[in-house]
Design an enzyme around this catalytic site. Sequence first.
Site, PDB file in Angstrom:
ATOM      1  N   GLU A 209      -5.494  -8.515   1.024  1.00  0.00           N
ATOM      2  CA  GLU A 209      -6.009  -8.093   2.335  1.00  0.00           C
ATOM      3  C   GLU A 209      -7.491  -7.809   2.207  1.00  0.00           C
ATOM      4  O   GLU A 209      -7.922  -7.145   1.252  1.00  0.00           O
ATOM      5  CB  GLU A 209      -5.330  -6.804   2.852  1.00  0.00           C
ATOM      6  CG  GLU A 209      -3.945  -7.005   3.389  1.00  0.00           C
ATOM      7  CD  GLU A 209      -3.383  -5.756   4.077  1.00  0.00           C
ATOM      8  OE1 GLU A 209      -4.175  -4.905   4.544  1.00  0.00           O
ATOM      9  OE2 GLU A 209      -2.157  -5.632   4.145  1.00  0.00           O
TER      10      GLU A 209
ATOM     11  N   GLU B  24       0.809  -1.218   0.000  1.00  0.00           N
ATOM     12  CA  GLU B  24       0.000   0.000   0.000  1.00  0.00           C
ATOM     13  C   GLU B  24       0.844   1.271   0.000  1.00  0.00           C
ATOM     14  O   GLU B  24       0.842   2.028   0.987  1.00  0.00           O
ATOM     15  CB  GLU B  24      -0.946   0.021   1.210  1.00  0.00           C
ATOM     16  CG  GLU B  24      -1.922  -1.132   1.243  1.00  0.00           C
ATOM     17  CD  GLU B  24      -2.992  -1.001   2.328  1.00  0.00           C
ATOM     18  OE1 GLU B  24      -2.951  -0.022   3.093  1.00  0.00           O
ATOM     19  OE2 GLU B  24      -3.877  -1.866   2.399  1.00  0.00           O
TER      20      GLU B  24
HETATM   21  C1  FCB Z   1      -4.122  -2.090   5.787  1.00  0.00           C
HETATM   22  C2  FCB Z   1      -2.687  -2.401   6.191  1.00  0.00           C
HETATM   23  C3  FCB Z   1      -2.584  -3.475   7.245  1.00  0.00           C
HETATM   24  C4  FCB Z   1      -3.645  -3.292   8.313  1.00  0.00           C
HETATM   25  C5  FCB Z   1      -5.017  -3.185   7.688  1.00  0.00           C
HETATM   26  C6  FCB Z   1      -6.127  -3.064   8.691  1.00  0.00           C
HETATM   27  O1  FCB Z   1      -4.187  -0.846   5.217  1.00  0.00           O
HETATM   28  O2  FCB Z   1      -1.938  -2.808   5.062  1.00  0.00           O
HETATM   29  O3  FCB Z   1      -1.284  -3.452   7.777  1.00  0.00           O
HETATM   30  O4  FCB Z   1      -3.359  -2.181   9.070  1.00  0.00           O
HETATM   31  O5  FCB Z   1      -5.033  -2.062   6.841  1.00  0.00           O
END
Ligand code: FCB
Length: 496
Positions: free
Chosen positions: A403, A219
């Site tokens: 994620e 990210e």
């Molecule tokens: C994302 C991050 C991860 C965690 C989630 C909730 O943006 O990559 O590390 O904090 O959010």
Amino acid sequence: MPEDVPARLPARFSRRTLFAMAGGGALAAALAACAPGGSTTPTPTASASWMPPAKPMAFPQGFVWGAATSAYQVEGSVTADGRLPSVWDTFAARAGAIRDGSTGDPAADQYVRYAQDVDLMAGLGLGAYRFSLAWPRIQPTGSGPANAAGLDHYRRVVDALVERGIRPAITLFHWDLPQALQDAGGWAKRETALRFADYAELCFDALGDVEADWMTLNEPKTHAFVGHWYGAHAPGLRSPDVAAAAVHHQLLAHGLAVERFRESGAAGRIGIPLNLVSAYPLDAGRADGLARLDARENRLFLDPVLKGTYPDEAIGSLPGQLPARPAAWMTVQEDGDLETISAPIDFLAVQYYGVTGVDASGNETSIAPTSAATWQQIKAEGLYDLLMRIVRDYPAIPLLITENGIPDPTPDLTVDDPERIEFLRTHFQQAARSIADGAPLEAYYVWSLLDNFEWAEGYQQRWGIVAVDFQTQERTPKRSAEWYSGVIAANAVSAS
Ligand code: FCB
């Protein structure tokens, strides 16, 4: 929240900003108001009216089910085996930076307990584990020869995974820049991208014999915006110009690492994890605001990596833009950079947490209920819209969701998490739906395997499918982990 936070910040990143919940009517109106878009405007679909079929939705054979973590959030042992501080150690030590005054030590103590965690993963039936390498363990000052003890640790982790048939998905950088590099200018400086390429090469040389999915920088948007513009993450800077430089230099670092990966002959594949958002206009007549927000949130990262161009609308002083000075943005770019950044990758890693609305002026607004993480507007259909938009607007590329998840509603230790099961179920359904409609989606990683150190929220947000008692470090799978195990075994998600 720091008191001098500017009023207009991207909702996705103002991690402590409380948004009023909008009713379903607002979302329906937003969706109904969406005009069909060209290649530069996201086109919401008829998602709102979609119903899951009564029968379970099956995933393709070989679909990869995993869970994710990152080094600073789970490892602890911050001074072990030659590790030196990262920007996160420094930032967390600042008074008021972390909600509960905590740091990433001991986190979930995974540096010590990794073997137990790999057993846990095997017990759940996970096919893959996404974790990150801590740069300050491997190159404690960010440059020079590798620290063998740091690499040896990750060798043991990777071997333990492979032994249990779990595919390693290795992120090279999840925001824990060696402090020494920050002291030399950090991501404001081009030099940091060059240092990253050298670090990446050390990692490929040490672990490249393993069949793995490598990911370059986690990210880059969050790290650039929250860490360098908003100041709520390490390194805690508040400069849009530096944030813009951090965008470019991280992307350059990504491209350079991809080149090193190819040169190294490492096994496996490489890609970049981008957090993307589906945005919906409240007013169809004001699509220019939507285009700006979409440029800043999505195209500023997708376009350079997949097309070798930057969008024009991402940077500027209008609502929805990153308010860097155009001259500052141009200064960091050199001839050939976009060619490097767009070096072919093997997959795009998508991190999806939710949607946002865009009001008539082009500002972000609330259109869906939030989780305990108030930046997260929950709308499972947004995942479908996002994946189909990538398929529509970009060259064909395998997609991985690396994620997706929600925190428990309260910070209390619990194993009973019906909200998470419902969240995952509806998102898995949208993933299956996108595959049926042609999205080349190959994997799904839940965030997170374990409750952990959630950055500025400290230990107050529990995102794990496995509960961690931070006093005893005892792990207990939550109901969602058991449910997820069933999904993995069936390779299918049921309607309810
Ligand atoms: C994302 C991050 C991860 C965690 C989630 C909730 O943006 O990559 O590390 O904090 O959010």
